[in-house]
Design a protein around this motif. Structure first.
Motif, mmCIF file in Angstrom:
data_model
loop_
_atom_site.group_PDB
_atom_site.id
_atom_site.type_symbol
_atom_site.label_atom_id
_atom_site.label_comp_id
_atom_site.label_asym_id
_atom_site.label_seq_id
_atom_site.Cartn_x
_atom_site.Cartn_y
_atom_site.Cartn_z
ATOM 1 N N ILE A 321 -26.196 3.473 -56.824
ATOM 2 C CA ILE A 321 -25.442 4.717 -56.643
ATOM 3 C C ILE A 321 -25.395 5.126 -55.172
ATOM 4 O O ILE A 321 -24.359 5.515 -54.646
ATOM 5 N N LYS A 341 -33.241 16.253 -56.774
ATOM 6 C CA LYS A 341 -32.362 15.722 -57.804
ATOM 7 C C LYS A 341 -32.963 14.449 -58.414
ATOM 8 O O LYS A 341 -33.020 14.289 -59.634
ATOM 9 N N GLU B 26 -13.057 19.479 -50.731
ATOM 10 C CA GLU B 26 -14.182 18.949 -51.494
ATOM 11 C C GLU B 26 -15.514 19.473 -50.972
ATOM 12 O O GLU B 26 -16.528 19.401 -51.662
ATOM 13 N N GLU B 27 -15.495 19.967 -49.736
ATOM 14 C CA GLU B 27 -16.756 20.418 -49.163
ATOM 15 C C GLU B 27 -16.977 21.919 -49.279
ATOM 16 O O GLU B 27 -18.109 22.365 -49.360
ATOM 17 N N VAL B 256 -20.033 7.226 -62.367
ATOM 18 C CA VAL B 256 -20.739 8.351 -61.754
ATOM 19 C C VAL B 256 -20.862 8.165 -60.255
ATOM 20 O O VAL B 256 -20.781 7.062 -59.739
ATOM 21 N N GLU B 257 -21.087 9.271 -59.573
ATOM 22 C CA GLU B 257 -21.289 9.246 -58.135
ATOM 23 C C GLU B 257 -22.557 10.005 -57.806
ATOM 24 O O GLU B 257 -23.035 10.789 -58.609
ATOM 25 N N ALA B 258 -23.069 9.750 -56.604
ATOM 26 C CA ALA B 258 -24.323 10.392 -56.199
ATOM 27 C C ALA B 258 -24.240 11.905 -56.323
ATOM 28 O O ALA B 258 -25.244 12.577 -56.550
ATOM 29 N N SER B 259 -23.019 12.454 -56.183
ATOM 30 C CA SER B 259 -22.895 13.917 -56.176
ATOM 31 C C SER B 259 -22.760 14.503 -57.583
ATOM 32 O O SER B 259 -22.694 15.711 -57.732
ATOM 33 N N ASP B 260 -22.714 13.662 -58.617
ATOM 34 C CA ASP B 260 -22.570 14.192 -59.974
ATOM 35 C C ASP B 260 -23.832 14.927 -60.428
ATOM 36 O O ASP B 260 -24.894 14.787 -59.827
ATOM 37 N N SER B 261 -23.709 15.697 -61.511
ATOM 38 C CA SER B 261 -24.838 16.500 -61.978
ATOM 39 C C SER B 261 -25.920 15.627 -62.597
ATOM 40 O O SER B 261 -25.669 14.478 -62.982
ATOM 41 N N ILE B 262 -27.128 16.185 -62.692
ATOM 42 C CA ILE B 262 -28.249 15.447 -63.262
ATOM 43 C C ILE B 262 -27.925 15.021 -64.688
ATOM 44 O O ILE B 262 -28.262 13.911 -65.104
ATOM 45 N N LEU B 265 -25.584 12.050 -64.647
ATOM 46 C CA LEU B 265 -26.316 10.866 -64.200
ATOM 47 C C LEU B 265 -27.251 10.364 -65.295
ATOM 48 O O LEU B 265 -27.408 9.162 -65.491
#
Lengths: 433, 433
Positions: A321, A341, B26-27, B256-262, B265
């Protein structure tokens, strides 16, 4: 009879696309491919040669004389021509160049050979259509007619000043929708994206992806237009990069394919297997040092593969990831928030997995302390594996090292060792030894 | 004061590219993004909205009224417009469509909404420039002027007959280099690549890659021109596919991406970890059944992680090479030749690794039979892991199942279990128990 056959072969291939011809060349005996190339028109074979796998192209070029190669190269766009030539020996390269008929074309190719393969200069072609800002639409169309003879596809009409400095682009739309007497300077759009000739190929790929560009202008240090890069060359780079990250994660160095020789495959795979072996021997040594604990609680032995595997799995997930996030430039937020996280995620996963282990222990009638040892180790190993998998790639990336190195065998092996060490340390603490 | 601020914001963003604007959106806080969108010209914000991550776009669209969304959609190319609309609820979709000013545009969008997302129809846009084969160059230029008003970039000029059946393409070059009185039918090129509207997206990607196309025509069952697909949409598909294979190999389902929610993930990662856990429990059960062997030769214990890890590593390597080969369509030769190759490769790797283990055993003063057990197991486990890693993906592929399923956790877990079973079976055979 010979002539008759030649004619037949020519007829068979008239309708065939060069990409299909290339596919055929990759499947037949290279000598047959060479024979076909000698018969067919260079117009078609030259493009097919560009499409070939490097190994096969090398083989086929060996079957052609310098004069024949020069004829093929003469048909190619400058960027493809430079790619083909760069694979020849210095000596043959010079010989081929001296035999290219179109001197201007040869000059452009020699120019391109100066640039590094993985820079914008190494990717660009010299063929493009440009107009001077001082021209009228009428003159522009006239000049474009001449230029278009040399250019296969017109993507963008560049606008330059007298010093060849890039000023913008002229859209076909505005050319078509304004009067022929209008001056280019009145209708061109100054918003144009360009890259510098020394920019890295992967950065060019990022720019083209971000701005959805089909073609990008390449300029020198003085902003003079020197070439253009088209999206098809960039697609290859994007695919190669994704492929490389995946192969690295699977423990394969070098760019190998299923069809490569056993020796090439061994060279790409064995080093990572040796790393794994050393890890395994390290794990054995660690277990040896906990001899006493193990002899009293042999059931612990049974769960070492489980602990090691879970550490490896979690590490690979976390690193994949992060590596993809780094590649796509979307790792946001502070390191602390990332830390929390990962720990949160690990606690959730660890708790669910731990409950499953407790269930299993209950069925198998383990004593409570053994179950606690296994579950506690599992949770701690998962947390540590997630942290290693997350932060090692970030640190490597910050130091300018490819973070993909820290995926696959590297991460599984180190997590195996850490996992087993943590497991037995906890056992020693909890169990009455 | 309000108006003053609005003007300031407008000024700040005039020079900003929509892709950069999207990055900004996005930021920042989505509410701020919504506020900015309401102020700026839809010309720029509409393209920025298309570039956004789905989650963020959803959030932002919720902040806009149906009327405001309709205005944004009005500015978009039909393919992007359909993508945005398809994310709305049925009810809101209809409301937005009814508020689109340009009725022709709305019709085209509704047309596109009928197609499946992952088919050519779902990817294509309706905007294109076409001429009738019976027209003169002069008339073509006139008609193209009108059409070009609607089309942002002209990639190809399509040639159709009176029934809209695709006949070929007219190159800008031949339009520019022939007289204005020449008929299109005399100068157009009949060689054009097209895809059918129902073709799968990944097949379209393969065609465009193979033939280096920047744009491809989409035709219906009667070969009538219905739209075109540009390379930027295909680049996204190619990247997504490479990303998906890699994620699958790392044991991550869902995109999924690193910024997705726990939670997201966890959903993507936990199922694979449970699979790994079950594998680990299976391994423990197998080891339990060899209790007797182990109690006599406890040193065997120390090497279970090594045997399991090597099986996993080899399996992942083999499967990665095959999965990439299948994706690129270059798995050639018979299954038998592949079988011999994998066995040959495994024997070479196994021998080298075996020698290292013998060296280690020599230093650690193992008895000969123990060393032989470990080395023999290692070689056999490597061979079997390579065969599983190679042939399971091939079998899955033949049955129409994504071969990438058989990489990563699936292959490591099953190889762990097989490896440990083989190891202890060989120990039981060789060692005097």
């Amino acid at each position: 009879v010979e002539q008759n056959k030649t004619k037949q072969i020519e007829e068979i291939f008239t309708e065939v696309h060069y990409a299909d011809l290339a596919e055929l060349f990759e499947e037949v005996n290279p000598d047959l491919a060479v024979a076909i190339i000698k018969i067919l028109d260079t117009d078609k074979t030259s493009d097919a040669i560009v499409e070939l796998d490097e190994d096969i192209r090398e083989h086929i070029l060996k079957g052609l004389s310098s004069e024949e190669i020069a004829k093929e190269v003469d048909e190619l766009d400058t960027d493809d021509a430079a790619d083909v030539l760069s694979e020849l020996s210095e000596e043959q390269k010079e010989e081929v160049i001296s035999k290219i008929e179109d001197v201007e074309h040869a000059k452009d190719i020699v120019d391109l050979l100066r640039y590094d393969d993985d820079t914008a200069g190494g990717l660009m072609g010299k063929e493009l259509v440009k107009v001077n800002e001082s021209w009228s639409n009428m003159r522009s169309i006239k000049e474009m007619r001449l230029q278009a003879e040399e250019v296969e596809k017109v993507y963008t009409i560049y606008v330059v000043d007298d010093n060849d400095v890039l000023k913008g682009r002229l859209s076909l739309k505005s050319l078509l929708t304004t009067s022929t007497k209008t001056s280019v300077s009145q209708v061109y759009s100054p918003s144009i994206t360009s890259v510098k000739v020394d920019d890295k190929a992967e950065d060019v790929a990022k720019v083209m992806q971000k701005y959805d560009l089909v073609v990008v202008a390449v300029v020198d240090e003085m902003n003079r237009l020197v070439g253009q890069i088209t999206i098809d060359d960039i697609v290859d780079i994007i695919i190669d990069e994704a492929k490389e990250d995946y192969q690295m994660a699977a423990g394969i160095t070098d760019d190998v394919e299923a069809s490569d020789s056993i020796l090439e495959l061994t060279r790409a795979r064995l080093p990572w297997l040796i790393l794994g072996l050393l890890g395994g021997l390290g794990a054995a040594a660690i277990m040896g040092s906990f001899d006493e604990t193990l002899s009293k609680f042999p059931v612990l032995f049974f769960f070492t593969p489980l602990i090691a595997a879970m550490g490896g799995n979690v590490g690979v997930q976390s690193s994949a990831i992060i590596v993809q996030g780094l590649a796509n430039n979307n790792i946001k937020g502070s390191l602390w928030s990332r830390l929390f996280k990962e720990i949160g995620l690990s606690l959730i996963n660890g708790t669910v997995l731990g409950l499953l282990v407790i269930g299993y222990g209950f069925i198998q009638d383990f004593d409570v302390l053994t179950s606690i040892t296994i579950v506690l180790s599992l949770i701690i190993v998962i947390i540590i594996a997630a942290l290693i998998g997350t932060f090692v790639p970030i640190v490597l990336h910050k130091r300018g090292i490819d973070p993909a190195l820290a995926t696959g065998p590297f991460i599984t092996t180190s997590n195996d060792i850490f996992g087993i060490f943590i497991y037995f340390s906890i056992a020693k603490l909890i169990l009455p030894i």
